[in-house]
Design a protein around this motif. Structure first.
Motif, PDB file in Angstrom:
ATOM      1  N   THR A  52       0.836  -1.205   0.000  1.00  0.00           N
ATOM      2  CA  THR A  52       0.000   0.000   0.000  1.00  0.00           C
ATOM      3  C   THR A  52       0.868   1.253   0.000  1.00  0.00           C
ATOM      4  OG1 THR A  52      -1.699  -1.181   1.234  1.00  0.00           O
ATOM      5  CG2 THR A  52      -1.868   1.210   1.191  1.00  0.00           C
ATOM      6  N   VAL A  55       2.468   1.616  -3.447  1.00  0.00           N
ATOM      7  CA  VAL A  55       1.596   1.822  -4.604  1.00  0.00           C
ATOM      8  C   VAL A  55       0.983   3.221  -4.609  1.00  0.00           C
ATOM      9  CG1 VAL A  55      -0.734   1.259  -5.388  1.00  0.00           C
ATOM     10  CG2 VAL A  55       0.984  -0.522  -5.226  1.00  0.00           C
ATOM     11  N   ALA A  76      -8.207   4.381 -12.913  1.00  0.00           N
ATOM     12  CA  ALA A  76      -7.620   3.166 -13.513  1.00  0.00           C
ATOM     13  C   ALA A  76      -7.136   2.220 -12.424  1.00  0.00           C
ATOM     14  CB  ALA A  76      -6.473   3.546 -14.451  1.00  0.00           C
ATOM     15  N   ALA A  77      -6.542   2.781 -11.355  1.00  0.00           N
ATOM     16  CA  ALA A  77      -6.067   1.942 -10.258  1.00  0.00           C
ATOM     17  C   ALA A  77      -7.228   1.284  -9.522  1.00  0.00           C
ATOM     18  CB  ALA A  77      -5.218   2.772  -9.289  1.00  0.00           C
ATOM     19  N   ALA A  80      -8.397  -1.566 -11.618  1.00  0.00           N
ATOM     20  CA  ALA A  80      -7.433  -2.661 -11.493  1.00  0.00           C
ATOM     21  C   ALA A  80      -7.584  -3.365 -10.149  1.00  0.00           C
ATOM     22  CB  ALA A  80      -6.011  -2.119 -11.652  1.00  0.00           C
ATOM     23  N   GLY A  81      -7.805  -2.584  -9.084  1.00  0.00           N
ATOM     24  CA  GLY A  81      -7.949  -3.172  -7.753  1.00  0.00           C
ATOM     25  C   GLY A  81      -9.154  -4.090  -7.665  1.00  0.00           C
ATOM     26  N   ALA A  84      -8.364  -7.224  -9.610  1.00  0.00           N
ATOM     27  CA  ALA A  84      -7.385  -8.042  -8.875  1.00  0.00           C
ATOM     28  C   ALA A  84      -8.058  -8.761  -7.709  1.00  0.00           C
ATOM     29  CB  ALA A  84      -6.245  -7.167  -8.372  1.00  0.00           C
ATOM     30  N   TYR A  85      -8.967  -8.038  -7.031  1.00  0.00           N
ATOM     31  CA  TYR A  85      -9.635  -8.619  -5.868  1.00  0.00           C
ATOM     32  C   TYR A  85     -10.410  -9.868  -6.266  1.00  0.00           C
ATOM     33  CZ  TYR A  85     -12.525  -8.854  -1.652  1.00  0.00           C
ATOM     34  OH  TYR A  85     -13.145  -9.271  -0.508  1.00  0.00           O
ATOM     35  N   PHE A  86     -11.109  -9.788  -7.400  1.00  0.00           N
ATOM     36  CA  PHE A  86     -11.970 -10.911  -7.782  1.00  0.00           C
ATOM     37  C   PHE A  86     -11.239 -11.972  -8.603  1.00  0.00           C
ATOM     38  CE2 PHE A  86     -15.192  -7.652  -6.814  1.00  0.00           C
ATOM     39  CZ  PHE A  86     -15.920  -8.389  -5.892  1.00  0.00           C
ATOM     40  N   ARG A  88      -7.674 -12.399  -8.808  1.00  0.00           N
ATOM     41  CA  ARG A  88      -6.340 -12.730  -8.292  1.00  0.00           C
ATOM     42  C   ARG A  88      -5.352 -12.982  -9.431  1.00  0.00           C
ATOM     43  NH1 ARG A  88      -6.717 -15.306  -2.836  1.00  0.00           N
ATOM     44  NH2 ARG A  88      -8.910 -15.299  -2.251  1.00  0.00           N
ATOM     45  N   SER A  89      -5.568 -12.344 -10.559  1.00  0.00           N
ATOM     46  CA  SER A  89      -4.732 -12.622 -11.730  1.00  0.00           C
ATOM     47  C   SER A  89      -3.921 -11.397 -12.119  1.00  0.00           C
ATOM     48  CB  SER A  89      -5.624 -13.051 -12.901  1.00  0.00           C
ATOM     49  OG  SER A  89      -5.039 -12.681 -14.134  1.00  0.00           O
ATOM     50  N   MET A  90      -2.622 -11.546 -12.261  1.00  0.00           N
ATOM     51  CA  MET A  90      -1.786 -10.416 -12.652  1.00  0.00           C
ATOM     52  C   MET A  90      -2.028  -9.991 -14.104  1.00  0.00           C
ATOM     53  SD  MET A  90       2.191  -9.644 -11.990  1.00  0.00           S
ATOM     54  CE  MET A  90       1.892  -9.488 -10.250  1.00  0.00           C
ATOM     55  N   THR A  93      -5.311  -8.088 -14.250  1.00  0.00           N
ATOM     56  CA  THR A  93      -5.188  -6.805 -13.563  1.00  0.00           C
ATOM     57  C   THR A  93      -4.471  -5.791 -14.436  1.00  0.00           C
ATOM     58  OG1 THR A  93      -5.108  -8.002 -11.485  1.00  0.00           O
ATOM     59  CG2 THR A  93      -4.384  -5.713 -11.449  1.00  0.00           C
ATOM     60  N   LEU A  94      -3.370  -6.246 -15.058  1.00  0.00           N
ATOM     61  CA  LEU A  94      -2.599  -5.354 -15.943  1.00  0.00           C
ATOM     62  C   LEU A  94      -3.456  -4.898 -17.120  1.00  0.00           C
ATOM     63  CD1 LEU A  94       1.008  -6.779 -16.378  1.00  0.00           C
ATOM     64  CD2 LEU A  94       0.366  -4.454 -15.812  1.00  0.00           C
ATOM     65  N   GLY A  97      -6.194  -2.474 -15.889  1.00  0.00           N
ATOM     66  CA  GLY A  97      -5.647  -1.188 -15.450  1.00  0.00           C
ATOM     67  C   GLY A  97      -5.137  -0.357 -16.609  1.00  0.00           C
TER      68      GLY A  97
ATOM     69  N   ALA B   7       3.289 -11.002 -17.591  1.00  0.00           N
ATOM     70  CA  ALA B   7       2.849  -9.789 -16.916  1.00  0.00           C
ATOM     71  C   ALA B   7       4.038  -8.947 -16.469  1.00  0.00           C
ATOM     72  CB  ALA B   7       1.963 -10.137 -15.730  1.00  0.00           C
ATOM     73  N   PHE B 153       2.946   2.956 -15.560  1.00  0.00           N
ATOM     74  CA  PHE B 153       1.776   2.604 -14.748  1.00  0.00           C
ATOM     75  C   PHE B 153       1.702   1.094 -14.513  1.00  0.00           C
ATOM     76  CE2 PHE B 153      -2.994   2.398 -14.168  1.00  0.00           C
ATOM     77  CZ  PHE B 153      -2.979   3.039 -12.940  1.00  0.00           C
ATOM     78  N   LEU B 157       0.464  -1.307 -11.095  1.00  0.00           N
ATOM     79  CA  LEU B 157      -0.537  -2.339 -11.404  1.00  0.00           C
ATOM     80  C   LEU B 157      -0.066  -3.719 -10.941  1.00  0.00           C
ATOM     81  CD1 LEU B 157      -1.886  -1.305 -14.929  1.00  0.00           C
ATOM     82  CD2 LEU B 157      -3.005  -1.086 -12.716  1.00  0.00           C
ATOM     83  N   ILE B 160      -0.675  -3.757  -7.329  1.00  0.00           N
ATOM     84  CA  ILE B 160      -2.110  -3.829  -7.026  1.00  0.00           C
ATOM     85  C   ILE B 160      -2.601  -5.264  -7.197  1.00  0.00           C
ATOM     86  CG2 ILE B 160      -4.394  -3.134  -7.881  1.00  0.00           C
ATOM     87  CD1 ILE B 160      -3.190  -0.339  -8.405  1.00  0.00           C
ATOM     88  N   ALA B 161      -2.076  -5.961  -8.215  1.00  0.00           N
ATOM     89  CA  ALA B 161      -2.475  -7.358  -8.445  1.00  0.00           C
ATOM     90  C   ALA B 161      -2.121  -8.229  -7.246  1.00  0.00           C
ATOM     91  CB  ALA B 161      -1.804  -7.894  -9.706  1.00  0.00           C
ATOM     92  N   LEU B 163      -1.682  -6.881  -4.098  1.00  0.00           N
ATOM     93  CA  LEU B 163      -2.223  -6.262  -2.889  1.00  0.00           C
ATOM     94  C   LEU B 163      -3.717  -6.526  -2.703  1.00  0.00           C
ATOM     95  CD1 LEU B 163      -2.241  -4.191  -0.524  1.00  0.00           C
ATOM     96  CD2 LEU B 163      -2.400  -2.394  -2.243  1.00  0.00           C
ATOM     97  N   ALA B 164      -4.515  -6.265  -3.758  1.00  0.00           N
ATOM     98  CA  ALA B 164      -5.978  -6.274  -3.604  1.00  0.00           C
ATOM     99  C   ALA B 164      -6.508  -7.600  -3.047  1.00  0.00           C
ATOM    100  CB  ALA B 164      -6.646  -5.920  -4.935  1.00  0.00           C
ATOM    101  N   PRO B 165      -6.001  -8.757  -3.522  1.00  0.00           N
ATOM    102  CA  PRO B 165      -6.542 -10.021  -2.986  1.00  0.00           C
ATOM    103  C   PRO B 165      -6.252 -10.234  -1.499  1.00  0.00           C
ATOM    104  CG  PRO B 165      -5.395 -10.394  -5.059  1.00  0.00           C
ATOM    105  CD  PRO B 165      -5.070  -8.997  -4.629  1.00  0.00           C
ATOM    106  N   ARG B 168      -8.902  -9.094   2.516  1.00  0.00           N
ATOM    107  CA  ARG B 168     -10.089  -9.889   2.821  1.00  0.00           C
ATOM    108  C   ARG B 168     -10.322 -10.073   4.311  1.00  0.00           C
ATOM    109  NH1 ARG B 168     -11.606 -12.424  -2.283  1.00  0.00           N
ATOM    110  NH2 ARG B 168      -9.838 -12.003  -3.627  1.00  0.00           N
TER     111      ARG B 168
END
Lengths: 109, 220
Positions: A52, A55, A76-77, A80-81, A84-86, A88-90, A93-94, A97, B7, B153, B157, B160-161, B163-165, B168
């Motif tokens: 955090t 970023v 955009a972030a 992407a967030g 990524a949350y749902f 879990r794929s890089m 996400t890229l 974003g 990626a 950027f 990203l 973020i990929a 971090l976000a997961p 929870r």
């Protein structure tokens, strides 16, 4: 550049060594003893806190300086967030974003 | 691990551009990508170097940002405990955000750790090799990438990929909120110390919330 020629090499070697020792730390130690519970708990939040802190300035700082309004990196972030949350794929996400950033830039025009 | 490798292409390019930006020689660029082998540390090291920070400050900053690797190390330790020490030390070098995220589930799934270790080793070597290539490409050809693509950027990203997961559970969200508020409030600190201080504050709050939560659960 006024820095001594060895300075960047000193950075490379020392940062590299510190990085490797960090990666090795618990793999090397844990085969012999266990981590105190408080340290183990704190370690669980290293990733989330450091990522955090790393970023946010990158997103809030547009090329022209700190900016919130009119900075397409913020929406955009967020896109992407959510992806990524749902997922879990890089890669997704890229894609989401960068796509959101380019779309936003095109829309602003 | 292949999706992760693809990626990482933009991230590697950006690191190569950053190395060129601080006037690194080709050999120094290769030293950064081959020895440090960590995008976050390379970006921070070049930023701090460009800001004129002393060597000790740069090393400390990169060490703190690399502390998340200690968490991966702790998670990997029981998985690789049965492997020969030489293997453990080699695997440790290849322990990156992406390799860890891709490998840990495979390790936890099997009782025989050797196939997972071979997979990790193979994937880790591919990531390392690809990292050198993309860094070199960014270093030598980064200027050919139009600025309007905003390729830099890709760096946040990638984070973020990862971090976000993680957001929870309550303690993790508290840790992230603390770090977020602190990193903005302390933006005036020199040498990007705000990142380190905010990270440490977030870790402390996360541990505190988790401990309090566990205690309350224990009383119930």
């Amino acid at each position: 550049m006024s820095d001594p020629v060895w300075k960047l090499w000193a950075v490379i070697v020392l940062v590299g060594a510190a990085n490797y020792l960090t990666r090795l730390s618990f793999i090397e130690l844990l085969s012999r003893r266990s981590v105190p519970p408080l340290v183990a708990t704190a370690l669980r939040y290293v990733a989330v806190a450091m990522l955090t802190a790393l970023v946010l300035p990158m997103v809030l700082t547009a090329p022209a300086g700190l900016a919130l309004a009119g900075n397409p990196r913020v929406p955009a972030a967020i896109v992407a967030g959510v992806v990524a949350y749902f997922t879990r794929s890089m890669p997704w996400t890229l894609a989401a974003g960068m796509g959101a950033l380019w779309g936003w830039q095109a829309a602003l025009g | 691990m292949l999706p992760a490798a693809f990626a990482l292409i933009p991230f590697g390019l950006v690191c190569g551009v950053a190395a060129a930006g601080v006037g690194a020689t080709p050999l120094e660029m290769l030293g950064l990508s081959a020895i440090v082998f960590s995008g976050a540390a390379q970006i921070l090291a070049t930023q701090l170097y460009a800001a004129g920070a002393p060597v000790a400050g740069i090393v400390l900053g990169c060490f703190v940002i690399g502390l998340r690797l200690a968490m991966y190390s702790a998670a990997m330790a029981p998985q690789v405990a049965s492997l020969p020490v030489r293997w453990q030390r080699l695997l440790a070098f290849l322990l990156t955000d992406q390799a860890f995220a891709a490998a840990i589930r495979r390790f936890e799934a099997g009782d025989d750790k050797r196939p997972a270790a071979s997979h990790f080793l193979g994937g880790g070597v591919v990531l390392w090799g690809g990292w050198q290539l993309t860094n070199a490409a960014g270093y030598f050809a980064g200027n050919a990438i139009p600025a309007s693509w905003s390729l830099d950027f890709a760096v946040p990203l990638c984070f973020i990929a990862l971090l976000a997961p993680l957001l929870r559970e309550r303690a993790a969200i508290a840790a992230a909120l603390t770090a977020a508020v602190a990193v903005v409030l302390l933006a005036a600190l020199p040498m990007r110390l705000n990142i380190i201080v905010a990270g440490l504050a977030g870790i402390a709050v996360g541990a505190l919330v988790a401990t309090a939560h566990a205690r309350r659960k224990g009383l119930r």
